[in-house]
Scaffold this motif. Sequence first.
Motif, PDB file in Angstrom:
ATOM      1  N   ASP A   1      29.280  31.630  61.743  1.00 55.29           N
ATOM      2  CA  ASP A   1      30.259  32.717  61.676  1.00 55.29           C
ATOM      3  C   ASP A   1      30.889  33.035  63.032  1.00 55.29           C
ATOM      4  OD1 ASP A   1      30.215  36.126  60.260  1.00 55.29           O
ATOM      5  OD2 ASP A   1      31.846  34.757  60.823  1.00 55.29           O
ATOM      6  N   GLN A   2      31.692  32.100  63.527  1.00 52.82           N
ATOM      7  CA  GLN A   2      32.310  32.251  64.846  1.00 52.82           C
ATOM      8  C   GLN A   2      33.127  33.527  64.962  1.00 52.82           C
ATOM      9  OE1 GLN A   2      35.604  29.722  65.808  1.00 52.82           O
ATOM     10  NE2 GLN A   2      36.049  29.219  63.685  1.00 52.82           N
TER      11      GLN A   2
ATOM     12  N   ARG B   1      35.402  31.815  54.806  1.00 54.74           N
ATOM     13  CA  ARG B   1      34.212  32.533  55.304  1.00 54.74           C
ATOM     14  C   ARG B   1      33.289  32.915  54.161  1.00 54.74           C
ATOM     15  NH1 ARG B   1      36.323  36.755  59.505  1.00 54.74           N
ATOM     16  NH2 ARG B   1      34.167  37.347  59.690  1.00 54.74           N
ATOM     17  N   ALA B   2      33.865  33.421  53.096  1.00 59.66           N
ATOM     18  CA  ALA B   2      33.031  33.804  51.930  1.00 59.66           C
ATOM     19  C   ALA B   2      32.328  32.557  51.383  1.00 59.66           C
ATOM     20  CB  ALA B   2      33.917  34.437  50.862  1.00 59.66           C
ATOM     21  N   ALA B   3      33.064  31.450  51.322  1.00 61.22           N
ATOM     22  CA  ALA B   3      32.479  30.207  50.792  1.00 61.22           C
ATOM     23  C   ALA B   3      31.353  29.706  51.700  1.00 61.22           C
ATOM     24  CB  ALA B   3      33.575  29.138  50.666  1.00 61.22           C
ATOM     25  N   SER B   4      31.514  29.891  53.013  1.00 55.63           N
ATOM     26  CA  SER B   4      30.465  29.460  53.970  1.00 55.63           C
ATOM     27  C   SER B   4      29.206  30.295  53.788  1.00 55.63           C
ATOM     28  CB  SER B   4      30.967  29.618  55.400  1.00 55.63           C
ATOM     29  OG  SER B   4      32.160  28.922  55.591  1.00 55.63           O
ATOM     30  N   ALA B   5      29.385  31.605  53.659  1.00 57.09           N
ATOM     31  CA  ALA B   5      28.222  32.502  53.493  1.00 57.09           C
ATOM     32  C   ALA B   5      27.499  32.157  52.191  1.00 57.09           C
ATOM     33  CB  ALA B   5      28.701  33.950  53.492  1.00 57.09           C
ATOM     34  N   GLU B   6      28.279  31.892  51.146  1.00 57.96           N
ATOM     35  CA  GLU B   6      27.683  31.553  49.841  1.00 57.96           C
ATOM     36  C   GLU B   6      26.916  30.218  49.928  1.00 57.96           C
ATOM     37  OE1 GLU B   6      30.648  31.847  46.728  1.00 57.96           O
ATOM     38  OE2 GLU B   6      29.418  30.454  45.510  1.00 57.96           O
ATOM     39  N   LEU B   7      27.519  29.245  50.582  1.00 56.40           N
ATOM     40  CA  LEU B   7      26.872  27.934  50.711  1.00 56.40           C
ATOM     41  C   LEU B   7      25.565  28.071  51.493  1.00 56.40           C
ATOM     42  CD1 LEU B   7      27.161  24.859  50.219  1.00 56.40           C
ATOM     43  CD2 LEU B   7      28.396  24.726  52.404  1.00 56.40           C
TER      44      LEU B   7
ATOM     45  N   CYS C   1      17.933  31.420  69.849  1.00 51.96           N
ATOM     46  CA  CYS C   1      17.172  32.505  70.486  1.00 51.96           C
ATOM     47  C   CYS C   1      16.968  33.689  69.543  1.00 51.96           C
ATOM     48  CB  CYS C   1      17.877  32.940  71.772  1.00 51.96           C
ATOM     49  SG  CYS C   1      17.898  31.620  72.987  1.00 51.96           S
ATOM     50  N   ASN C   2      17.765  33.753  68.458  1.00 48.93           N
ATOM     51  CA  ASN C   2      17.550  34.795  67.439  1.00 48.93           C
ATOM     52  C   ASN C   2      16.611  34.318  66.338  1.00 48.93           C
ATOM     53  OD1 ASN C   2      19.080  37.093  68.220  1.00 48.93           O
ATOM     54  ND2 ASN C   2      20.972  35.975  67.760  1.00 48.93           N
ATOM     55  N   GLY C   3      16.168  33.043  66.453  1.00 46.85           N
ATOM     56  CA  GLY C   3      15.245  32.532  65.425  1.00 46.85           C
ATOM     57  C   GLY C   3      15.962  32.181  64.130  1.00 46.85           C
ATOM     58  N   TRP C   4      17.299  32.138  64.154  1.00 43.34           N
ATOM     59  CA  TRP C   4      18.062  31.819  62.941  1.00 43.34           C
ATOM     60  C   TRP C   4      18.153  30.309  62.722  1.00 43.34           C
ATOM     61  CZ3 TRP C   4      22.785  35.248  64.706  1.00 43.34           C
ATOM     62  CH2 TRP C   4      22.438  36.597  64.601  1.00 43.34           C
ATOM     63  N   ILE C   5      18.014  29.519  63.783  1.00 46.60           N
ATOM     64  CA  ILE C   5      18.113  28.055  63.665  1.00 46.60           C
ATOM     65  C   ILE C   5      16.733  27.454  63.912  1.00 46.60           C
ATOM     66  CG2 ILE C   5      19.179  25.961  64.617  1.00 46.60           C
ATOM     67  CD1 ILE C   5      21.586  27.647  65.416  1.00 46.60           C
ATOM     68  N   ARG C   6      16.256  26.678  62.895  1.00 45.21           N
ATOM     69  CA  ARG C   6      14.927  26.068  63.014  1.00 45.21           C
ATOM     70  C   ARG C   6      15.079  24.558  62.877  1.00 45.21           C
ATOM     71  NH1 ARG C   6      11.159  29.978  61.572  1.00 45.21           N
ATOM     72  NH2 ARG C   6       9.723  28.398  60.780  1.00 45.21           N
ATOM     73  N   ASN C   7      14.009  23.838  62.929  1.00 46.22           N
ATOM     74  CA  ASN C   7      14.117  22.378  63.021  1.00 46.22           C
ATOM     75  C   ASN C   7      14.547  21.698  61.737  1.00 46.22           C
ATOM     76  OD1 ASN C   7      11.748  22.991  61.867  1.00 46.22           O
ATOM     77  ND2 ASN C   7      10.468  21.694  63.193  1.00 46.22           N
ATOM     78  N   GLU C   8      14.786  22.470  60.662  1.00 52.23           N
ATOM     79  CA  GLU C   8      15.357  21.780  59.489  1.00 52.23           C
ATOM     80  C   GLU C   8      16.586  22.531  58.986  1.00 52.23           C
ATOM     81  OE1 GLU C   8      12.466  23.547  59.328  1.00 52.23           O
ATOM     82  OE2 GLU C   8      13.395  25.141  58.169  1.00 52.23           O
ATOM     83  N   THR C   9      17.110  23.431  59.816  1.00 57.01           N
ATOM     84  CA  THR C   9      18.223  24.263  59.347  1.00 57.01           C
ATOM     85  C   THR C   9      19.531  23.472  59.235  1.00 57.01           C
ATOM     86  OG1 THR C   9      17.223  26.177  60.435  1.00 57.01           O
ATOM     87  CG2 THR C   9      19.555  26.359  59.836  1.00 57.01           C
ATOM     88  N   THR C  10      20.229  23.633  58.115  1.00 64.42           N
ATOM     89  CA  THR C  10      21.589  23.092  58.000  1.00 64.42           C
ATOM     90  C   THR C  10      22.550  24.114  58.588  1.00 64.42           C
ATOM     91  OG1 THR C  10      21.037  21.839  56.020  1.00 64.42           O
ATOM     92  CG2 THR C  10      23.375  22.333  56.382  1.00 64.42           C
ATOM     93  N   ILE C  11      23.395  23.634  59.514  1.00 64.29           N
ATOM     94  CA  ILE C  11      24.348  24.527  60.179  1.00 64.29           C
ATOM     95  C   ILE C  11      25.662  24.508  59.394  1.00 64.29           C
ATOM     96  CG2 ILE C  11      25.591  24.972  62.333  1.00 64.29           C
ATOM     97  CD1 ILE C  11      22.561  25.246  62.635  1.00 64.29           C
ATOM     98  N   ILE C  12      26.219  25.703  59.140  1.00 66.75           N
ATOM     99  CA  ILE C  12      27.460  25.817  58.371  1.00 66.75           C
ATOM    100  C   ILE C  12      28.465  26.637  59.169  1.00 66.75           C
ATOM    101  CG2 ILE C  12      28.457  26.801  56.250  1.00 66.75           C
ATOM    102  CD1 ILE C  12      25.525  26.304  55.050  1.00 66.75           C
TER     103      ILE C  12
END
Length: 388
Positions: A163-164, A147-153, A81-92
């Motif tokens: 980012d739970q 967390r830093a590694a996730s943001a970087e990836l 709903c924030n438009g951050w996830i689209r149909n080819e987005t990789t979730i981390i």
Amino acid sequence: MSAHRHMNILGTMENLPNRAWVKMAIREIHADFQRSAETHMVRMRLPATPQICLYLKDESTHPSGSLKHRLARSLFLYGLCNGWIRNETTIIEASSGSTAVSEAYFARLLGLPFIAVMPHSTSQEKIKLIEFYGGRCHFVDNPSQIRAASAELAQQIGGHFMDQFTFAERATDWRGNNNIAESLFRQLELEPDCNPVWVVVGAGTGGTSATLGRFIRYHGRDTKLCVVDPDHSVFFDCYRAGKPGAKATPGTLAQSSRIEGIGRPVVEPSFIPEIIDAMIQVPDRWSVAAMLFLEEWLGRRVGPSTGTNLIGSLELVHQMRQRSETGSVVTLICDSGDRYGHTFYNDEWRRAHGLNSKTELDQLRQFVHSGIGSPGCETCQRDQAIMS
Ligand SMILES: Cc1ncc(COP(=O)(O)O)c(C=O)c1O
């Protein structure tokens, strides 16, 4: 839904322009919710304390096996709903546990790649579960760097870092909308004490306690919220010190929490001490003893953080009994013990980690069955905390 039909929907979704894909994705999540049942509420009558009833809300019965199923659903809806996830987005996600398993479940539902960033020490069972749902595990050497590694990836591959720890309290609708609090209170409506005196939960992100605390206040309930904290965590000390934002003094926490899912080396943004009425510090040996006790009592295995919840609840039962109070106390079964076969349910592993809790287990049996003794854990009530 047959795999073929599911693949058809996924097939159809892949080629959709983004807005239409988002619409379909949200519908998929709602449909999955519609297909799922609410988690059970288990009543635990205490032989030595008939005037107080204990309830365990069994979050291990969610399709992805833990309380994190709710958070993962909320985080996906929030990202869509924030438009951050689209149909080819990789979730981390930065998680070595339940959250990664549940997010992998929803990523598969939407046909999205999922990467869990975790320390090498993550249990084999959890790695297998993440991979079972089609997720990939990305290991980092220093646990405090996930967390830093996730943001970087996410930066590197153009993915979305869920980012739970930051968004847990924001993504969940605390007013209702089938959140854990609404379901918990609804399931107690026909019980003799339908307004529990206490609700007891642990804190990892702090999202569950935030949702419960806000819901209780928003609906004008008198129920009090107690948060339990294991060894090697800063939440209890910071709550008692009344300085919610205090970071752990470098060097004080040489080790992070051993009770998977709860306890943190720093105070996380979704941890909201202002709505917590009491905190209880539970030594890990007692958490493990309670986990083993519940295996006897329920005839099946629960995770260690459920043990922490049980000890906090029994500590409050003990205090209520001393004040001749009656009523009910509610807590959570957070996940199943099947995820800890190589660790907490392994004798040698427990011995190697100084968690052989035979004395505590005997004491617990005696407390529940004959009311003698009590866990005797340190409790800090709101009015005792030095609020700055
Ligand atoms: C097994 C388990 N119990 C309890 C919790 C605590 O939940 P929260 O993150 O909502 O504070 C977690 C969180 O990850 C968990 O995995």
